[in-house]
Design an enzyme around this catalytic site. Structure first.
Site, PDB file in Angstrom:
ATOM      1  N   GLU A 119      -0.155  65.261-123.943  1.00 22.68           N
ATOM      2  CA  GLU A 119       0.243  63.847-123.947  1.00 22.68           C
ATOM      3  C   GLU A 119       0.698  63.388-122.561  1.00 22.68           C
ATOM      4  O   GLU A 119       0.477  62.238-122.179  1.00 22.68           O
ATOM      5  CB  GLU A 119       1.346  63.609-124.986  1.00 22.68           C
ATOM      6  CG  GLU A 119       0.940  63.890-126.422  1.00 22.68           C
ATOM      7  CD  GLU A 119      -0.351  63.192-126.857  1.00 22.68           C
ATOM      8  OE1 GLU A 119      -0.627  62.079-126.375  1.00 22.68           O
ATOM      9  OE2 GLU A 119      -1.089  63.770-127.667  1.00 22.68           O
TER      10      GLU A 119
ATOM     11  N   HIS B 134      -2.324  62.206-120.701  1.00 21.16           N
ATOM     12  CA  HIS B 134      -2.629  60.800-121.010  1.00 21.16           C
ATOM     13  C   HIS B 134      -1.674  59.878-120.243  1.00 21.16           C
ATOM     14  O   HIS B 134      -2.086  58.862-119.672  1.00 21.16           O
ATOM     15  CB  HIS B 134      -2.449  60.532-122.509  1.00 21.16           C
ATOM     16  CG  HIS B 134      -3.548  61.048-123.383  1.00 21.16           C
ATOM     17  ND1 HIS B 134      -4.869  60.707-123.191  1.00 21.16           N
ATOM     18  CD2 HIS B 134      -3.523  61.852-124.485  1.00 21.16           C
ATOM     19  CE1 HIS B 134      -5.619  61.281-124.132  1.00 21.16           C
ATOM     20  NE2 HIS B 134      -4.825  61.986-124.922  1.00 21.16           N
TER      21      HIS B 134
END
Length: 418
Positions: free
Chosen positions: A184, A187
């Site tokens: 994550e 991202h």
């Protein structure tokens, strides 16, 4: 996973009669809970009727959106990754089938050591402490973002100044929380490093689903599962979990985080077998959209493909066709971008190695130099360039899947002494 709704989605919706869109929205909202209930109770028959309705709509949807250039399943593929077609994906997955499936089967026959961390529990507060440490390693700007918890980790962005990520922590799954966090943060790094001038425009944020996935999986797998990364940061993990990891060497930990195992669940799959999980879904989606396959036959098709590609039997639909929520949300054409993202990342790695001493850089205190390279070549452009343009800027050529295949073969042949 990254949440994004594009301008293209808006334009496409204008081509569909309003009453059909409304009906479909209601159908999808019902489908989510029906799918969840069917999964919990291992009851595909409960989900089957509404899945059939969702498929019927998507076939009509394709007809509304077809052009001289885009027909059939290509309409849906292009929605998630501009320029990608069934023909291109067929070539990509055919290469994986011929080169990676045999490698997986070969590794699967080797005698494996038992789970290194089995029966060990890792305090969740200490896991959070290491997550904070990893945020600093990856240079995540905490003044422009934060990390929280959710059942399914995801990242959401509101421009470069507000990037929010979630992860999960389980006492018995230390590795899962670490790599969910790194994924994550990959991202999030993309979002934070977009040109801030693009904030509040339709070209702010990542360029596509696969391009976003290329960044998250690059940080998670290429960087985060490398020996040099853990040579630098494993001492910190051992310091935090001094009792639990005192007898676990760096070499054993490195092998553990790169363990290859043919398993049932896509989200827990290792780096090598992951694209084969995607290949199963891609083959089924082609049948769904472009043939008259019966919905009741989908579980057996799923199970046969898992046996062919991964060599394993699927004991239940809960662990098989019901494991993902995507089709309950009507997201046909999305799955292939997961594998494509990993392949983009492998090609970027080859280009990055020409500019940086990669092994040395990932063993440093933080990943600033990696971030700067990706910012210049990919992130700063936001969605002003399409994926093919970005690949040409970053690597000097269009997408070529052979980089991915060679990366996987080299890494795992070395790990398993093949």
């Amino acid at each position: 996973e990254y949440d994004n709704k594009s301008y293209k989605d808006l334009l496409n919706s204008l081509k569909v009669p309003m009453e059909e869109l409304v009906e479909y929205s209601i159908l999808i909202s019902k489908a989510q809970s029906i799918w969840a209930d069917a999964k919990v109770n291992n009851d595909y028959k409960k989900f089957e009727p509404i899945l059939g309705e969702i498929i019927k709509f998507n076939k009509r949807y394709v007809k509304y959106l077809e052009t001289d250039e885009l027909k059939g399943y290509n309409v849906l593929l292009d929605m998630y990754e501009e320029g990608m077609t069934k023909e291109k994906y067929d070539k990509f997955f055919s290469l994986l089938k011929s080169e990676i499936v045999p490698l997986v089967h070969k590794i699967n026959k080797l005698e494996k050591s038992s789970n290194l961390l089995k029966d060990k529990l890792f305090d969740i507060n200490k896991q959070k402490e290491f997550a904070e440490y990893i945020m600093d390693v990856m240079c995540f700007d905490k003044s422009r973002g934060l990390i929280k918890e959710s059942e399914h980790p995801f990242t959401s962005g509101y421009g470069t100044s507000d990037v929010r990520i979630t992860t999960h922590y389980y006492e018995d799954l230390l590795i899962s929380s670490i790599f969910s966090c790194i994924h994550e943060l990959g991202h999030a790094t993309y979002e934070q490093q977009c040109n801030p001038k693009l904030d509040d425009t339709l070209v702010g944020g990542g360029a596509s689903m696969a391009m976003h996935e290329s960044q998250s999986r690059f940080y998670e797998n290429v960087v985060g599962r490398s020996y040099e990364f853990w040579e630098r940061h494993y001492p910190k993990l051992q310091e935090i979990f001094n009792e639990e990891l005192k007898d676990v060497s760096l070499e054993d930990f490195y092998k553990h985080v790169n363990n290859v195992e043919c398993s049932l669940i896509r989200t827990e799959a290792d780096e090598l077998t992951y694209p084969l999980h995607i290949m199963v879904r891609y083959e089924i989606e082609k049948l769904i959209i472009e043939s008259d396959v019966d919905v009741c036959d989908l579980p057996s098709i799923w199970n046969n493909l898992y046996k062919e590609y991964l060599g394993i039997d699927v004991p239940s639909d809960k662990e098989g066709i019901l494991q993902d929520v995507h089709w309950a949300g009507g997201s046909f054409g999305y799955f292939p971008t997961y594998a494509l993202g990993s392949a983009y990342g492998a090609q970027m790695l080859d280009a990055m190695k020409k500019d940086l001493d990669f092994e040395k850089v990932i063993g440093k205190e933080n990943l600033k130099e990696i971030n700067e390279w990706l910012k210049e070549k990919v992130h700063t452009f936001g969605a002003t360039k399409n994926p093919d343009e970005l690949m040409n800027i970053a690597t000097g050529k269009s997408f070529d899947a052979t980089y991915y295949v060679e990366y996987l073969k080299n890494k795992f042949s070395k790990l398993y002494n093949l």
